[in-house]
Design an enzyme around this catalytic site. Structure first.
Site, PDB file in Angstrom:
ATOM      1  N   GLY A 167      -3.750  16.547   8.354  1.00  0.00           N
ATOM      2  CA  GLY A 167      -5.194  16.338   8.239  1.00  0.00           C
ATOM      3  C   GLY A 167      -5.941  17.642   7.976  1.00  0.00           C
TER       4      GLY A 167
ATOM      5  N   ASN B 298      12.739  16.037   1.640  1.00  0.00           N
ATOM      6  CA  ASN B 298      12.133  16.450   2.900  1.00  0.00           C
ATOM      7  C   ASN B 298      13.195  17.247   3.637  1.00  0.00           C
ATOM      8  OD1 ASN B 298      11.144  16.740   5.450  1.00  0.00           O
ATOM      9  ND2 ASN B 298      10.954  14.540   5.898  1.00  0.00           N
TER      10      ASN B 298
ATOM     11  N   GLY C  54      -2.016  18.828   2.244  1.00  0.00           N
ATOM     12  CA  GLY C  54      -2.501  19.301   3.527  1.00  0.00           C
ATOM     13  C   GLY C  54      -3.999  19.218   3.651  1.00  0.00           C
TER      14      GLY C  54
ATOM     15  N   ASN D  91      11.097  10.055  -1.434  1.00  0.00           N
ATOM     16  CA  ASN D  91      11.225  11.134  -0.458  1.00  0.00           C
ATOM     17  C   ASN D  91      12.532  10.917   0.316  1.00  0.00           C
ATOM     18  OD1 ASN D  91      10.640  12.121   2.534  1.00  0.00           O
ATOM     19  ND2 ASN D  91       9.262  13.269   1.221  1.00  0.00           N
TER      20      ASN D  91
ATOM     21  N   THR E 284       4.162  18.779   7.698  1.00  0.00           N
ATOM     22  CA  THR E 284       3.290  18.937   8.869  1.00  0.00           C
ATOM     23  C   THR E 284       3.657  20.170   9.694  1.00  0.00           C
ATOM     24  OG1 THR E 284       4.783  17.460  10.051  1.00  0.00           O
ATOM     25  CG2 THR E 284       2.795  16.486   9.105  1.00  0.00           C
TER      26      THR E 284
ATOM     27  N   THR F 156      -2.942  12.048   5.162  1.00  0.00           N
ATOM     28  CA  THR F 156      -3.603  11.436   6.317  1.00  0.00           C
ATOM     29  C   THR F 156      -4.927  10.752   5.957  1.00  0.00           C
ATOM     30  OG1 THR F 156      -2.552  13.062   7.752  1.00  0.00           O
ATOM     31  CG2 THR F 156      -4.505  11.979   8.627  1.00  0.00           C
TER      32      THR F 156
ATOM     33  N   ASN G 296       1.895  13.176  14.451  1.00  0.00           N
ATOM     34  CA  ASN G 296       2.754  11.996  14.387  1.00  0.00           C
ATOM     35  C   ASN G 296       4.199  12.391  14.640  1.00  0.00           C
ATOM     36  OD1 ASN G 296       4.767  11.388  11.975  1.00  0.00           O
ATOM     37  ND2 ASN G 296       3.148  12.734  11.157  1.00  0.00           N
TER      38      ASN G 296
ATOM     39  N   CYS H  83      14.249  18.693   8.330  1.00  0.00           N
ATOM     40  CA  CYS H  83      15.109  17.838   9.149  1.00  0.00           C
ATOM     41  C   CYS H  83      16.198  18.708   9.754  1.00  0.00           C
ATOM     42  CB  CYS H  83      15.789  16.774   8.290  1.00  0.00           C
ATOM     43  SG  CYS H  83      14.652  15.725   7.401  1.00  0.00           S
TER      44      CYS H  83
ATOM     45  N   GLY I  92       9.532   9.688  13.261  1.00  0.00           N
ATOM     46  CA  GLY I  92      10.986   9.779  13.352  1.00  0.00           C
ATOM     47  C   GLY I  92      11.693   9.132  12.180  1.00  0.00           C
TER      48      GLY I  92
END
Ligand SMILES: Cc1cc2nc3c(=O)[nH]c(=O)nc-3n(C[C@H](O)[C@H](O)[C@H](O)COP(=O)(O)O)c2cc1C
Length: 377
Positions: A276, A186, A302, A158, A252, A325, A128, A189, A131
Protein backbone atom coordinates in the site's frame (compact mmCIF):
# COMPACT_ATOMS: atom_id res chain seq x y z
CA UNK A 1 21.54 -19.03 -23.97
CA UNK A 2 24.07 -16.18 -23.69
CA UNK A 3 24.05 -15.86 -27.48
CA UNK A 4 20.27 -15.86 -27.47
CA UNK A 5 20.19 -13.14 -24.86
CA UNK A 6 22.70 -11.07 -26.77
CA UNK A 7 20.56 -11.39 -29.86
CA UNK A 8 17.51 -10.29 -27.89
CA UNK A 9 19.17 -7.21 -26.50
CA UNK A 10 21.01 -6.40 -29.71
CA UNK A 11 18.66 -3.54 -30.41
CA UNK A 12 19.69 -1.88 -27.17
CA UNK A 13 23.24 -1.43 -28.41
CA UNK A 14 26.49 -3.00 -27.21
CA UNK A 15 26.80 -3.19 -23.47
CA UNK A 16 29.76 -5.27 -22.34
CA UNK A 17 29.39 -3.64 -18.92
CA UNK A 18 26.03 -2.71 -17.47
CA UNK A 19 26.07 1.01 -18.10
CA UNK A 20 22.43 1.77 -18.74
CA UNK A 21 21.25 5.25 -19.39
CA UNK A 22 17.93 6.91 -19.73
CA UNK A 23 18.35 6.49 -23.46
CA UNK A 24 18.64 2.71 -23.05
CA UNK A 25 15.63 2.56 -20.76
CA UNK A 26 13.60 4.48 -23.25
CA UNK A 27 14.79 2.32 -26.10
CA UNK A 28 13.54 -0.75 -24.23
CA UNK A 29 10.12 0.45 -25.26
CA UNK A 30 9.12 -0.12 -28.85
CA UNK A 31 9.61 3.12 -30.76
CA UNK A 32 6.31 4.45 -32.05
CA UNK A 33 7.49 4.39 -35.64
CA UNK A 34 8.97 0.91 -35.55
CA UNK A 35 6.51 -1.05 -33.45
CA UNK A 36 6.47 -4.56 -34.89
CA UNK A 37 3.15 -5.70 -36.26
CA UNK A 38 3.19 -9.23 -34.80
CA UNK A 39 2.90 -9.40 -31.04
CA UNK A 40 2.65 -12.23 -28.55
CA UNK A 41 -0.86 -12.59 -27.23
CA UNK A 42 -2.37 -15.23 -25.01
CA UNK A 43 -3.55 -17.21 -27.99
CA UNK A 44 -0.11 -18.10 -29.27
CA UNK A 45 3.40 -16.94 -30.00
CA UNK A 46 2.88 -14.31 -32.71
CA UNK A 47 -0.27 -13.11 -34.37
CA UNK A 48 -1.24 -9.99 -36.24
CA UNK A 49 -2.36 -6.98 -34.23
CA UNK A 50 -6.13 -6.75 -33.77
CA UNK A 51 -8.40 -3.71 -34.15
CA UNK A 52 -7.01 -0.48 -32.67
CA UNK A 53 -7.89 -0.15 -28.97
CA UNK A 54 -9.25 2.97 -27.26
CA UNK A 55 -5.76 4.26 -26.49
CA UNK A 56 -4.69 4.05 -30.10
CA UNK A 57 -7.84 5.89 -31.13
CA UNK A 58 -6.70 8.55 -28.68
CA UNK A 59 -3.44 8.63 -30.68
CA UNK A 60 -1.21 8.13 -27.65
CA UNK A 61 1.19 5.23 -27.95
CA UNK A 62 1.22 3.34 -24.66
CA UNK A 63 2.75 0.05 -25.89
CA UNK A 64 5.56 -1.50 -23.81
CA UNK A 65 8.05 -4.05 -25.14
CA UNK A 66 9.24 -6.34 -22.35
CA UNK A 67 11.37 -8.47 -24.69
CA UNK A 68 11.03 -11.95 -26.15
CA UNK A 69 7.91 -10.89 -28.07
CA UNK A 70 5.90 -9.74 -25.06
CA UNK A 71 4.44 -6.35 -25.96
CA UNK A 72 1.94 -4.97 -23.47
CA UNK A 73 -0.80 -2.76 -24.91
CA UNK A 74 -0.19 -0.25 -22.11
CA UNK A 75 1.99 0.12 -19.00
CA UNK A 76 -0.69 -0.48 -16.32
CA UNK A 77 -0.73 -4.04 -14.94
CA UNK A 78 -2.40 -5.60 -11.95
CA UNK A 79 -0.14 -7.08 -9.27
CA UNK A 80 0.00 -10.71 -8.22
CA UNK A 81 -2.25 -11.67 -5.34
CA UNK A 82 -4.52 -8.66 -5.69
CA UNK A 83 -6.54 -9.60 -8.79
CA UNK A 84 -6.95 -13.35 -8.35
CA UNK A 85 -6.79 -15.05 -11.74
CA UNK A 86 -8.51 -12.10 -13.43
CA UNK A 87 -11.65 -14.12 -13.99
CA UNK A 88 -13.09 -13.07 -10.63
CA UNK A 89 -13.13 -9.45 -11.83
CA UNK A 90 -14.64 -10.11 -15.25
CA UNK A 91 -18.02 -8.64 -14.24
CA UNK A 92 -16.59 -5.44 -12.81
CA UNK A 93 -13.63 -4.66 -15.06
CA UNK A 94 -13.02 -4.88 -18.81
CA UNK A 95 -9.84 -6.89 -18.31
CA UNK A 96 -8.84 -6.47 -21.96
CA UNK A 97 -8.20 -2.78 -21.27
CA UNK A 98 -5.38 -3.65 -18.86
CA UNK A 99 -1.73 -3.74 -19.86
CA UNK A 100 -1.27 -7.11 -18.22
CA UNK A 101 -2.46 -9.37 -15.44
CA UNK A 102 -0.06 -10.97 -12.97
CA UNK A 103 -2.09 -13.80 -11.49
CA UNK A 104 -1.95 -15.16 -7.96
CA UNK A 105 1.27 -16.96 -6.97
CA UNK A 106 1.28 -20.50 -8.34
CA UNK A 107 3.17 -23.43 -6.84
CA UNK A 108 3.84 -27.01 -7.91
CA UNK A 109 1.39 -28.52 -5.44
CA UNK A 110 -1.78 -26.99 -4.00
CA UNK A 111 -1.26 -24.91 -0.85
CA UNK A 112 -3.85 -24.20 1.83
CA UNK A 113 -2.04 -21.06 2.97
CA UNK A 114 -1.16 -19.73 6.40
CA UNK A 115 -3.21 -19.86 9.62
CA UNK A 116 -5.63 -16.99 10.22
CA UNK A 117 -5.73 -14.07 10.82
CA UNK A 118 -3.98 -13.38 7.52
CA UNK A 119 -4.63 -9.71 6.94
CA UNK A 120 -4.68 -6.53 8.97
CA UNK A 121 -4.79 -2.83 8.16
CA UNK A 122 -1.88 -0.55 9.01
CA UNK A 123 -1.45 3.22 8.64
CA UNK A 124 -1.20 3.77 4.90
CA UNK A 125 -1.23 0.12 4.04
CA UNK A 126 -1.96 -3.47 4.94
CA UNK A 127 -0.09 -6.51 6.23
CA UNK A 128 -0.86 -9.87 4.65
CA UNK A 129 0.36 -13.38 5.24
CA UNK A 130 -1.79 -15.36 2.84
CA UNK A 131 0.91 -18.00 2.50
CA UNK A 132 0.53 -18.54 -1.25
CA UNK A 133 -2.82 -20.28 -1.03
CA UNK A 134 -3.43 -21.67 -4.52
CA UNK A 135 -4.71 -24.85 -6.19
CA UNK A 136 -1.33 -25.80 -7.74
CA UNK A 137 -0.05 -25.37 -11.26
CA UNK A 138 -1.99 -28.20 -12.91
CA UNK A 139 -5.32 -26.89 -11.61
CA UNK A 140 -4.42 -23.33 -12.61
CA UNK A 141 -3.71 -24.45 -16.17
CA UNK A 142 -6.87 -26.57 -16.30
CA UNK A 143 -9.22 -24.00 -14.76
CA UNK A 144 -7.98 -20.69 -16.12
CA UNK A 145 -5.69 -20.94 -19.15
CA UNK A 146 -8.57 -21.63 -21.54
CA UNK A 147 -10.28 -18.38 -20.56
CA UNK A 148 -7.00 -16.44 -20.68
CA UNK A 149 -6.39 -17.70 -24.21
CA UNK A 150 -9.55 -15.88 -25.30
CA UNK A 151 -8.41 -12.58 -23.81
CA UNK A 152 -6.34 -9.90 -25.51
CA UNK A 153 -4.69 -8.89 -22.23
CA UNK A 154 -1.40 -10.75 -21.62
CA UNK A 155 -1.60 -12.96 -18.53
CA UNK A 156 1.67 -13.42 -16.69
CA UNK A 157 1.72 -16.31 -14.25
CA UNK A 158 3.39 -15.54 -10.93
CA UNK A 159 5.41 -18.60 -9.87
CA UNK A 160 6.66 -19.50 -6.39
CA UNK A 161 8.60 -22.47 -5.05
CA UNK A 162 10.65 -23.89 -2.21
CA UNK A 163 13.52 -25.13 -4.36
CA UNK A 164 15.02 -24.46 -7.77
CA UNK A 165 13.51 -27.78 -8.88
CA UNK A 166 10.04 -26.58 -7.83
CA UNK A 167 10.30 -23.40 -9.91
CA UNK A 168 11.62 -25.28 -12.92
CA UNK A 169 8.89 -27.92 -12.78
CA UNK A 170 6.11 -25.31 -12.49
CA UNK A 171 7.50 -23.36 -15.42
CA UNK A 172 7.83 -26.49 -17.55
CA UNK A 173 4.14 -27.17 -16.98
CA UNK A 174 3.27 -23.61 -18.04
CA UNK A 175 5.55 -23.54 -21.06
CA UNK A 176 3.68 -23.66 -24.35
CA UNK A 177 0.21 -23.47 -22.77
CA UNK A 178 -1.99 -21.13 -24.85
CA UNK A 179 -3.18 -18.29 -22.64
CA UNK A 180 0.10 -17.84 -20.78
CA UNK A 181 2.05 -14.85 -22.05
CA UNK A 182 4.89 -14.83 -19.55
CA UNK A 183 6.25 -15.80 -16.15
CA UNK A 184 6.86 -13.61 -13.11
CA UNK A 185 9.11 -15.31 -10.56
CA UNK A 186 8.25 -14.57 -6.95
CA UNK A 187 11.64 -15.26 -5.41
CA UNK A 188 10.67 -13.95 -1.95
CA UNK A 189 10.28 -17.57 -0.90
CA UNK A 190 12.42 -19.65 1.47
CA UNK A 191 14.88 -21.98 -0.25
CA UNK A 192 14.35 -25.11 1.81
CA UNK A 193 17.61 -26.64 0.55
CA UNK A 194 19.56 -23.66 1.93
CA UNK A 195 18.19 -23.46 5.45
CA UNK A 196 15.18 -21.40 4.46
CA UNK A 197 17.19 -18.43 3.14
CA UNK A 198 15.02 -16.49 0.70
CA UNK A 199 16.20 -16.63 -2.92
CA UNK A 200 15.56 -12.90 -3.24
CA UNK A 201 18.02 -11.79 -0.57
CA UNK A 202 21.09 -13.47 -2.02
CA UNK A 203 22.52 -12.61 -5.45
CA UNK A 204 23.81 -16.15 -6.12
CA UNK A 205 20.53 -17.81 -5.13
CA UNK A 206 18.48 -15.28 -7.11
CA UNK A 207 20.68 -15.74 -10.18
CA UNK A 208 20.65 -19.52 -9.77
CA UNK A 209 16.89 -19.85 -9.84
CA UNK A 210 16.60 -17.32 -12.68
CA UNK A 211 19.16 -19.17 -14.81
CA UNK A 212 17.49 -22.54 -14.18
CA UNK A 213 14.08 -21.21 -15.16
CA UNK A 214 15.59 -19.44 -18.18
CA UNK A 215 16.91 -22.80 -19.41
CA UNK A 216 13.49 -24.38 -18.92
CA UNK A 217 11.40 -21.95 -20.99
CA UNK A 218 11.47 -19.41 -23.78
CA UNK A 219 8.50 -17.60 -22.26
CA UNK A 220 9.18 -13.96 -21.34
CA UNK A 221 10.66 -14.03 -17.83
CA UNK A 222 10.07 -11.33 -15.23
CA UNK A 223 11.75 -11.63 -11.83
CA UNK A 224 10.33 -9.83 -8.79
CA UNK A 225 12.72 -8.13 -6.39
CA UNK A 226 12.35 -8.08 -2.63
CA UNK A 227 12.83 -4.81 -0.75
CA UNK A 228 14.03 -6.72 2.32
CA UNK A 229 17.73 -6.33 1.54
CA UNK A 230 20.37 -3.71 2.31
CA UNK A 231 21.35 -3.18 -1.33
CA UNK A 232 19.22 -4.57 -4.11
CA UNK A 233 21.53 -3.53 -6.95
CA UNK A 234 23.94 -6.49 -7.00
CA UNK A 235 20.94 -8.82 -6.83
CA UNK A 236 19.20 -7.04 -9.70
CA UNK A 237 22.36 -7.20 -11.81
CA UNK A 238 22.83 -10.91 -11.08
CA UNK A 239 19.24 -11.64 -12.11
CA UNK A 240 19.60 -9.64 -15.32
CA UNK A 241 22.85 -11.42 -16.16
CA UNK A 242 21.15 -14.77 -15.50
CA UNK A 243 18.71 -14.13 -18.33
CA UNK A 244 15.64 -12.31 -16.97
CA UNK A 245 13.80 -10.26 -19.58
CA UNK A 246 12.50 -7.71 -17.05
CA UNK A 247 12.49 -6.96 -13.33
CA UNK A 248 9.47 -6.18 -11.23
CA UNK A 249 9.96 -4.19 -8.04
CA UNK A 250 8.88 -4.47 -5.30
CA UNK A 251 7.34 -7.29 -3.33
CA UNK A 252 6.04 -6.53 0.15
CA UNK A 253 8.15 -5.36 3.09
CA UNK A 254 8.41 -7.75 6.02
CA UNK A 255 6.52 -6.58 9.11
CA UNK A 256 4.45 -7.63 12.09
CA UNK A 257 1.43 -6.32 14.00
CA UNK A 258 0.65 -6.95 17.67
CA UNK A 259 -2.59 -8.68 18.58
CA UNK A 260 -5.35 -7.57 20.93
CA UNK A 261 -4.29 -7.87 24.55
CA UNK A 262 -0.68 -7.55 23.38
CA UNK A 263 0.00 -11.17 24.22
CA UNK A 264 1.29 -12.20 20.82
CA UNK A 265 1.71 -10.98 17.27
CA UNK A 266 -1.62 -10.57 15.48
CA UNK A 267 -1.10 -12.55 12.30
CA UNK A 268 -1.37 -16.33 12.48
CA UNK A 269 2.01 -16.57 10.74
CA UNK A 270 3.50 -13.82 12.95
CA UNK A 271 5.13 -12.11 9.92
CA UNK A 272 3.28 -10.39 7.12
CA UNK A 273 4.07 -8.40 4.01
CA UNK A 274 3.44 -4.66 4.15
CA UNK A 275 1.88 -3.13 1.02
CA UNK A 276 0.00 0.00 0.00
CA UNK A 277 0.90 3.72 -0.02
CA UNK A 278 3.15 3.26 3.03
CA UNK A 279 5.73 1.44 0.88
CA UNK A 280 5.74 3.77 -2.13
CA UNK A 281 8.89 5.74 -1.12
CA UNK A 282 10.77 2.46 -0.68
CA UNK A 283 9.56 1.17 -4.04
CA UNK A 284 10.51 4.46 -5.69
CA UNK A 285 13.99 4.31 -4.21
CA UNK A 286 14.49 0.74 -5.42
CA UNK A 287 13.18 1.46 -8.93
CA UNK A 288 15.43 4.53 -9.07
CA UNK A 289 18.48 2.50 -8.02
CA UNK A 290 17.82 -0.58 -10.11
CA UNK A 291 16.99 1.37 -13.27
CA UNK A 292 20.52 2.72 -13.20
CA UNK A 293 22.31 -0.60 -12.99
CA UNK A 294 20.45 -2.91 -15.40
CA UNK A 295 19.58 -2.51 -19.05
CA UNK A 296 16.42 -4.62 -18.97
CA UNK A 297 13.02 -3.00 -18.33
CA UNK A 298 11.94 -2.38 -14.72
CA UNK A 299 8.27 -2.56 -13.76
CA UNK A 300 7.35 -0.70 -10.58
CA UNK A 301 5.00 -1.93 -7.86
CA UNK A 302 4.24 -0.41 -4.49
CA UNK A 303 1.50 1.87 -3.27
CA UNK A 304 0.08 3.04 -6.58
CA UNK A 305 -3.29 4.67 -5.91
CA UNK A 306 -3.46 7.50 -8.46
CA UNK A 307 -1.98 8.87 -11.68
CA UNK A 308 0.64 10.89 -9.78
CA UNK A 309 2.10 7.61 -8.47
CA UNK A 310 2.32 6.21 -11.99
CA UNK A 311 4.08 9.36 -13.20
CA UNK A 312 6.50 9.24 -10.25
CA UNK A 313 7.48 5.64 -10.98
CA UNK A 314 7.96 6.38 -14.69
CA UNK A 315 10.13 9.37 -13.79
CA UNK A 316 12.22 7.08 -11.54
CA UNK A 317 12.96 4.81 -14.50
CA UNK A 318 10.09 2.28 -14.58
CA UNK A 319 8.64 1.42 -17.98
CA UNK A 320 5.36 0.20 -16.47
CA UNK A 321 3.62 -0.11 -13.11
CA UNK A 322 1.56 -2.72 -11.34
CA UNK A 323 -1.38 -1.76 -9.16
CA UNK A 324 -1.86 -3.97 -6.08
CA UNK A 325 -3.50 -3.23 -2.75
CA UNK A 326 -5.47 -0.25 -4.13
CA UNK A 327 -7.52 -2.74 -6.19
CA UNK A 328 -9.19 -4.01 -3.01
CA UNK A 329 -10.69 -0.54 -2.51
CA UNK A 330 -11.42 0.10 -6.20
CA UNK A 331 -11.05 -2.66 -8.82
CA UNK A 332 -11.75 -0.15 -11.59
CA UNK A 333 -8.65 1.93 -10.72
CA UNK A 334 -6.15 0.23 -13.09
CA UNK A 335 -8.30 0.75 -16.20
CA UNK A 336 -8.96 4.34 -15.16
CA UNK A 337 -5.21 4.89 -14.84
CA UNK A 338 -4.76 3.74 -18.45
CA UNK A 339 -7.13 6.48 -19.59
CA UNK A 340 -5.61 9.05 -17.24
CA UNK A 341 -2.10 8.29 -18.45
CA UNK A 342 -3.18 8.71 -22.07
CA UNK A 343 -4.90 11.98 -21.05
CA UNK A 344 -1.76 13.22 -19.29
CA UNK A 345 0.26 12.56 -22.44
CA UNK A 346 -2.29 14.37 -24.60
CA UNK A 347 -2.24 17.33 -22.22
CA UNK A 348 1.55 17.53 -22.58
CA UNK A 349 1.34 17.08 -26.34
CA UNK A 350 3.17 13.74 -26.18
CA UNK A 351 2.41 11.16 -28.88
CA UNK A 352 3.81 8.46 -26.59
CA UNK A 353 4.30 8.06 -22.85
CA UNK A 354 7.97 7.18 -23.40
CA UNK A 355 9.11 10.75 -22.82
CA UNK A 356 7.93 10.40 -19.21
CA UNK A 357 10.37 7.57 -18.43
CA UNK A 358 13.52 8.25 -16.45
CA UNK A 359 13.16 12.04 -16.30
CA UNK A 360 14.18 12.06 -12.61
CA UNK A 361 17.23 9.83 -13.07
CA UNK A 362 20.68 11.37 -12.83
CA UNK A 363 22.02 12.35 -16.23
CA UNK A 364 25.09 10.23 -15.55
CA UNK A 365 25.00 7.04 -13.46
CA UNK A 366 26.74 7.57 -10.12
CA UNK A 367 29.16 5.07 -8.60
CA UNK A 368 27.40 2.57 -6.34
CA UNK A 369 27.80 3.36 -2.66
CA UNK A 370 30.02 1.02 -0.68
CA UNK A 371 27.45 1.35 2.08
CA UNK A 372 24.61 0.17 -0.09
CA UNK A 373 21.57 2.21 0.75
CA UNK A 374 21.94 5.84 -0.27
CA UNK A 375 20.51 7.33 2.90
CA UNK A 376 22.30 10.26 4.42
CA UNK A 377 20.54 11.80 7.41
C1 LIG B 1 -3.10 -9.98 -0.39
C2 LIG B 1 -1.82 -9.94 -1.18
C3 LIG B 1 -1.36 -11.09 -1.79
C4 LIG B 1 -0.18 -11.09 -2.53
N1 LIG B 1 0.25 -12.23 -3.14
C5 LIG B 1 1.38 -12.21 -3.89
C6 LIG B 1 1.81 -13.38 -4.60
O1 LIG B 1 1.15 -14.43 -4.59
N2 LIG B 1 2.96 -13.31 -5.32
C7 LIG B 1 3.71 -12.13 -5.40
O2 LIG B 1 4.76 -12.10 -6.06
N3 LIG B 1 3.30 -11.01 -4.75
C8 LIG B 1 2.18 -11.02 -4.02
N4 LIG B 1 1.76 -9.87 -3.38
C9 LIG B 1 2.57 -8.64 -3.50
C10 LIG B 1 2.00 -7.70 -4.54
O3 LIG B 1 1.99 -8.28 -5.82
C11 LIG B 1 2.80 -6.37 -4.59
O4 LIG B 1 4.14 -6.65 -4.92
C12 LIG B 1 2.77 -5.64 -3.26
O5 LIG B 1 1.51 -5.74 -2.65
C13 LIG B 1 3.14 -4.16 -3.41
O6 LIG B 1 2.23 -3.46 -4.23
P1 LIG B 1 0.99 -2.60 -3.63
O7 LIG B 1 1.55 -1.71 -2.57
O8 LIG B 1 0.44 -1.87 -4.80
O9 LIG B 1 0.04 -3.59 -3.07
C14 LIG B 1 0.58 -9.88 -2.64
C15 LIG B 1 0.10 -8.71 -2.03
C16 LIG B 1 -1.08 -8.73 -1.31
C17 LIG B 1 -1.57 -7.45 -0.69
Amino acid sequence: MKAKRRAMTAGLGPSPRRTPTVRKLRSAIVPATSRPAPIRTNAGPAVARAEPGPNERAAVDLAVDLGRGLVLPNPILVASGTFGYGIEYGEVVDVDRLGGICCKGTTLRPRVGNPTPRVTETPGGMLNSIGLQNPGVDAVVEKYAGTWAGWKVPVIVNVAGESVGDYVEVVKRLDGVPGIAGIELNISCPNVGRGGLQFAIDADAAAGVTAAVRRATDLPLLVKLSPNVADVRPIARAIADAGADALTAINTLSGIAIGPGRERPLLGNVYGGLSGPAIKPVALRIVYEVSQVVDIPVIAIGGVTELADVLDFLAAGAVAVQVGTAIFADPTLPVRLVDELAGACRQRGLPSYRALIGTALPKRASAPSSKGVEYRP
